[in-house]
Design an enzyme around this catalytic site. Structure first.
Site, short mmCIF file in Angstrom:
data_model
loop_
_atom_site.label_atom_id
_atom_site.label_comp_id
_atom_site.label_asym_id
_atom_site.label_seq_id
_atom_site.Cartn_x
_atom_site.Cartn_y
_atom_site.Cartn_z
N ARG A 83 5.89 28.09 12.99
CA ARG A 83 5.14 27.18 12.13
C ARG A 83 6.08 26.52 11.12
NH1 ARG A 83 2.68 29.57 8.87
NH2 ARG A 83 3.12 31.73 9.41
N TYR A 222 4.67 23.78 19.22
CA TYR A 222 4.66 25.25 19.08
C TYR A 222 3.39 25.82 18.46
CZ TYR A 222 6.25 29.95 18.66
OH TYR A 222 6.35 31.29 18.81
N LYS A 231 -4.70 28.22 13.55
CA LYS A 231 -4.52 28.20 12.09
C LYS A 231 -5.17 26.96 11.47
CE LYS A 231 -2.03 31.82 12.59
NZ LYS A 231 -2.23 33.13 12.02
N HIS A 251 -7.24 35.59 7.50
CA HIS A 251 -6.14 35.94 8.39
C HIS A 251 -6.17 37.45 8.61
CE1 HIS A 251 -1.48 35.52 9.18
NE2 HIS A 251 -2.16 35.48 10.30
N SER A 273 1.95 36.95 8.46
CA SER A 273 2.44 36.75 9.83
C SER A 273 3.57 37.71 10.15
CB SER A 273 2.92 35.31 9.99
OG SER A 273 1.88 34.42 9.70
N ALA A 274 3.49 38.29 11.34
CA ALA A 274 4.50 39.24 11.83
C ALA A 274 4.64 40.47 10.94
CB ALA A 274 5.85 38.54 12.05
N CYS A 275 3.50 40.92 10.37
CA CYS A 275 3.51 42.14 9.55
C CYS A 275 2.57 43.21 10.08
CB CYS A 275 3.18 41.80 8.10
SG CYS A 275 4.48 40.87 7.29
N GLY A 276 2.18 43.11 11.33
CA GLY A 276 1.52 44.26 11.96
C GLY A 276 0.05 44.16 12.27
N LYS A 277 -0.55 42.98 12.22
CA LYS A 277 -1.99 42.89 12.55
C LYS A 277 -2.26 43.25 14.01
CE LYS A 277 -2.47 38.67 11.15
NZ LYS A 277 -1.07 38.58 10.69
N ASN A 279 -0.51 44.94 16.07
CA ASN A 279 -0.26 46.35 16.33
C ASN A 279 -1.38 47.24 15.81
OD1 ASN A 279 2.60 47.11 17.53
ND2 ASN A 279 2.76 45.18 16.42
N ASP A 298 -6.06 38.47 14.68
CA ASP A 298 -5.44 37.47 13.79
C ASP A 298 -6.40 36.81 12.82
OD1 ASP A 298 -2.82 36.25 13.21
OD2 ASP A 298 -3.71 34.37 13.89
N ARG A 390 6.64 34.83 21.66
CA ARG A 390 5.21 35.18 21.68
C ARG A 390 4.68 35.32 23.10
NH1 ARG A 390 2.37 35.48 16.39
NH2 ARG A 390 4.05 34.98 14.95
N ARG A 421 4.92 43.61 3.91
CA ARG A 421 6.17 44.30 4.16
C ARG A 421 6.87 44.50 2.84
NH1 ARG A 421 8.98 44.05 9.22
NH2 ARG A 421 7.43 43.12 10.58
N GLY A 517 0.99 54.08 15.93
CA GLY A 517 -0.15 54.98 16.19
C GLY A 517 -0.39 55.97 15.06
N GLU A 518 0.68 56.33 14.35
CA GLU A 518 0.53 57.29 13.25
C GLU A 518 -0.24 56.69 12.08
OE1 GLU A 518 1.09 60.11 14.13
OE2 GLU A 518 2.86 60.21 15.44
N ASN A 519 -0.38 55.37 12.07
CA ASN A 519 -1.19 54.76 11.00
C ASN A 519 -2.65 55.21 11.09
OD1 ASN A 519 1.03 53.40 9.99
ND2 ASN A 519 0.69 51.58 11.23
N1 LIG Z 1 7.88 49.82 10.98
C1 LIG Z 1 6.74 49.32 11.42
N2 LIG Z 1 6.75 48.13 12.07
C2 LIG Z 1 5.58 47.64 12.51
C3 LIG Z 1 4.36 48.35 12.34
N3 LIG Z 1 3.36 47.63 12.90
C4 LIG Z 1 3.94 46.49 13.37
N4 LIG Z 1 5.28 46.50 13.16
C5 LIG Z 1 6.25 45.45 13.59
O1 LIG Z 1 5.92 44.22 12.97
C6 LIG Z 1 6.18 43.12 13.86
C7 LIG Z 1 5.01 42.18 13.90
O2 LIG Z 1 3.83 42.85 14.19
P1 LIG Z 1 2.52 42.11 14.71
O3 LIG Z 1 1.46 43.18 14.85
O4 LIG Z 1 2.81 41.36 15.95
O5 LIG Z 1 2.23 41.06 13.55
P2 LIG Z 1 0.96 40.13 13.24
O6 LIG Z 1 0.56 40.45 11.85
O7 LIG Z 1 -0.07 40.28 14.29
O8 LIG Z 1 1.63 38.67 13.28
P3 LIG Z 1 1.09 37.16 13.51
O9 LIG Z 1 0.70 37.05 14.94
O10 LIG Z 1 2.34 36.37 13.19
O11 LIG Z 1 0.00 36.84 12.54
C8 LIG Z 1 6.53 43.71 15.20
O12 LIG Z 1 7.91 43.59 15.41
C9 LIG Z 1 6.13 45.15 15.08
O13 LIG Z 1 6.92 45.98 15.88
C10 LIG Z 1 4.39 49.63 11.68
O14 LIG Z 1 3.38 50.32 11.50
N5 LIG Z 1 5.61 50.06 11.24
O1 LIG Z 2 0.32 30.56 14.11
C1 LIG Z 2 1.28 31.05 14.72
O2 LIG Z 2 2.21 30.36 15.22
C2 LIG Z 2 1.32 32.52 14.96
C3 LIG Z 2 0.63 33.34 13.93
O3 LIG Z 2 -0.35 34.02 14.19
C4 LIG Z 2 1.14 33.30 12.56
O4 LIG Z 2 2.18 32.68 12.30
O5 LIG Z 2 0.48 33.93 11.69
MN LIG Z 3 -1.22 35.04 12.34
#
Ligand SMILES: Nc1nc2c(ncn2[C@@H]2O[C@H](COP(=O)(O)OP(=O)(O)OP(=O)(O)O)[C@@H](O)[C@H]2O)c(=O)[nH]1
Ligand SMILES: O=C([O-])CC(=O)C(=O)O
Ligand SMILES: [Mn+2]
Length: 607
Positions: A83, A222, A231, A251, A273-277, A279, A298, A390, A421, A517-519
């Protein structure tokens, strides 16, 4: 070419009699001058036709049919990988309504600038018209949209991410409201030009007109820049709608946690974004007897039901998940989802036998084709997959989808989690004292920047409710909206609010908490707090779990690490104050008094 001669624009050739839609399509075609107009129907025939075209164009690679059935890997332009927040605009009529966190340009001026860019921008290309619906089509008030795009990759991805097909046109009827979402790659072709595999433009605009509920996107192919249902519609435009109509567009993932007593709890969680949703949405609990199902990874739309509880619906139909770090141990449910196939990968690496690979996935390879299409070996500089690579895959393939994921009524939320994070300061889990305190926690979420957007990875920024890049209006009004929703509700029926941080590190830089998983151990404590069956310790920042209150049975972890992950270090929190102060002064006059009061109270507790 005049509009009358653009194939696909002949009177009566469109599959709808929706006059406003027909006029808009004709107007955009006249402006952008494509070779032809094609109405997307989301069919298998269309999928095959467009994937064949993109294979021929070199945009995508067909993956091995056994390992990755009906799946493809796309490589983007190296400068079109995430983005672009600096090129994202909220063009409300008044600048104050976009607020301090958004880029703003006067809407008339922006329309003029972009109209010029769109002039002839689809020359030599096909203009696709994609009717889509965010959320179940059977909702009382289905949220409809139509994306016009000159990217076949967008058509394929929208089919995965949103509800498309003839039923959407049927629901649109002849006069239903829809969000106009216009997208062009900004890469016209002149006769004789050869195309590039990933057309785009160095000049990019991701523009929203919130009052008109319109989206204009230009120059990027993208993800969040181009799949306009995600978004742009479901967060930026929808947040403006939600503000006007008394609901929330967030979000957030939506998770169903089932206790050994078979009691279900629905949890929504907002992380940047990319902080664990993704997962957490697909968590495989490690504690015996506990199960989880998912409803979304998301975006959550939440509104109060007749019973006074807050109900959440996921407007999306697919996952657009971060590939790196996803593997059979961190996220087996995502891996199972991908194994079913029908996936569009972007910027992952491809193995010699046409499977995919990314950093953190099991297996190692002596040779790969990297995300830029180049040969890669373990000695190569840089990762094989882009850090923001992705997968785009249908949600219905996920083995743990909750049966009610497609229910227009949504699910009643018991807990809302905020998180980010943070290497330091923020404990593993903290419960808010009440709704307003919870809104304060959400309003002050800080997180280290990730690769999901341009910018310096690692820099801490405040990201209120993980919505910083996704607010369609003034952040102060947004926080006030959260406060008011709480006031209008029966407090006993409101979700409890928690602040989590899976990312705290020890002095040696190691994660203090194993995560993934431990979360589930943290989720269990949260559920027990809801039930009032477990203790916590009152601290200046809220009620924090103790190592004794967390179920750590069978967890191979150093107890000192857990204590450190849970610690409230008053000195660290005092260091937060100036940074929160700075953030709030940036929010400005519209900062709700309720939030300012919470901040004062926190400062006193820390004094
Ligand atoms: N250390 C740690 N890393 C984590 C954990 N959960 C997720 N991650 C890492 O965080 C990164 C992003 O996690 P996602 O779950 O894909 O993030 P998201 O919030 O869905 O991201 P967007 O799709 O961008 O909105 C990955 O590289 C994961 O491996 C956790 O509990 N501990
Ligand atoms: O919108 C995107 O490209 C992917 C996403 O979920 C984010 O960045 O939060
Ligand atoms: Mn997102």
């Amino acid at each position: 070419m005049t509009s009358a001669t653009i194939p696909g624009l002949e009177p009566g050739s469109a599959p709808t009699r929706h006059q406003e839609l027909l006029e808009w399509v004709a107007e955009v075609a006249r402006l952008t001058q494509p070779d032809q107009v094609v109405w997307s129907d989301g069919s298998d025939e269309e999928w095959t036709r467009l994937t064949d075209e993109l294979l021929a164009a070199g945009t995508i690679t067909k993956l091995d049919e056994e390992k990755q059935p009906n799946s493809f890997a796309a490589n983007s332009d190296p400068a079109d990988v995430a983005r672009v927040e600096s090129r994202t605009f909220i063009c409300s009529k008044r600048e104050i309504d976009a607020g301090p966190t958004n880029n703003w340009v006067d809407p008339t001026e922006m329309r003029a600038t972009m109209t010029e860019l769109y002039t002839g921008s689809m020359r030599g290309r096909t203009m696709y018209v994609i009717p889509f619906c965010m959320g179940p089509l059977g909702a009382d008030d289905p949220k409809l949209g139509v994306e016009i795009t000159d990217s076949a990759y967008v058509v394929l991805s929208m089919r995965i991410m949103t509800r498309v097909g003839p039923a959407v046109l049927e629901t649109l009827g002849t006069d239903k409201f829809f969000v106009k979402a216009l997208h062009s790659l900004g890469a016209p072709l002149q006769p004789g030009d050869t195309d590039v595999p990933w057309p785009c433009n160095t000049e990019k605009y991701i523009t929203h007109f919130p009052e008109d509920r319109e989206i204009w996107s230009y120059g990027s192919g993208y993800g969040g820049n181009a799949l306009l249902g995600k978004k742009c519609y479901s967060l930026r435009i929808a947040s403006a709608m939600a503000h006007d109509e008394g609901w929330l567009a967030e979000h957030m993932l939506i998770l169903k946690l089932i206790s050994p007593e078979e009691k279900a709890y629905y949890i929504a969680a907002a992380f940047p974004s990319a902080c664990g949703k993704t997962n957490l949405a697909m968590i495989q609990p490690t504690i015996p007897g506990w199960r989880a199902e998912t409803l979304g990874d998301d975006i959550a739309w939440m509104r109060f039901g007749d019973d006074g509880r807050l109900y959440a619906v996921n407007p999306e139909f697919g996952f657009f998940g971060v590939a790196p770090g996803t593997n059979w141990s961190s996220n087996p449910n995502a891996m199972e989802t991908l194994k079913q196939g029908n996936t569009m990968y972007t910027n992952v690496a491809v193995t010699d036998d046409k499977d995919v690979w990314w950093e953190g996935l099991e297996g190692s390879h002596d040779h790969l084709i990297d995300w830029q299409g180049k040969d890669w070996t373990p000695e190569s500089d840089g990762p094989a997959a882009h850090p923001n690579s992705r997968y785009c895959v249908p949600m219905s393939q996920c083995p743990i989808m909750a049966p009610e994921w497609d229910d227009p009524q949504g699910v009643p939320i018991s807990a809302i989690l905020f998180g980010g994070r943070r290497k330091t300061t923020v404990p593993l889990v903290t419960e808010a004292r009440d709704w307003q305190h919870g809104v304060f926690m959400g309003a002050t979420v800080g997180s280290e920047q990730t690769a999901a957007a341009e910018g310096t990875v690692g820099a801490i920024r405040r990201d209120p409710m993980a919505m910083l890049p996704f607010l369609g209006y003034n952040v102060g009004d947004y926080l006030q909206h959260w406060i008011e929703l709480g006031k209008s509700a029966d407090e006993s029926k409101l979700p409890k609010v928690f602040y989590v941080n899976w990312f705290r590190r020890g002095a040696d830089k190691r994660f203090l908490w194993p995560g993934f998983g431990e979360n589930s151990r943290v989720l269990k404590w949260i559920v027990e707090r809801i039930e009032g069956t477990v203790g916590g310790v009152e601290t200046p920042v809220g009620i924090v779990a103790t190592p004794e209150a967390l179920d750590l049975d069978g967890l191979d972890v150093n107890l000192d690490d857990v204590a450190e992950a849970l610690a409230v270090n008053v000195d660290e929190w005092r260091e937060e104050i100036p940074s929160i102060e700075e953030w709030f002064s940036f929010v400005g006059d519209k900062l709700p008094t309720g939030i300012a009061d919470e901040f004062e109270a926190l400062k006193q507790r820390l004094a």
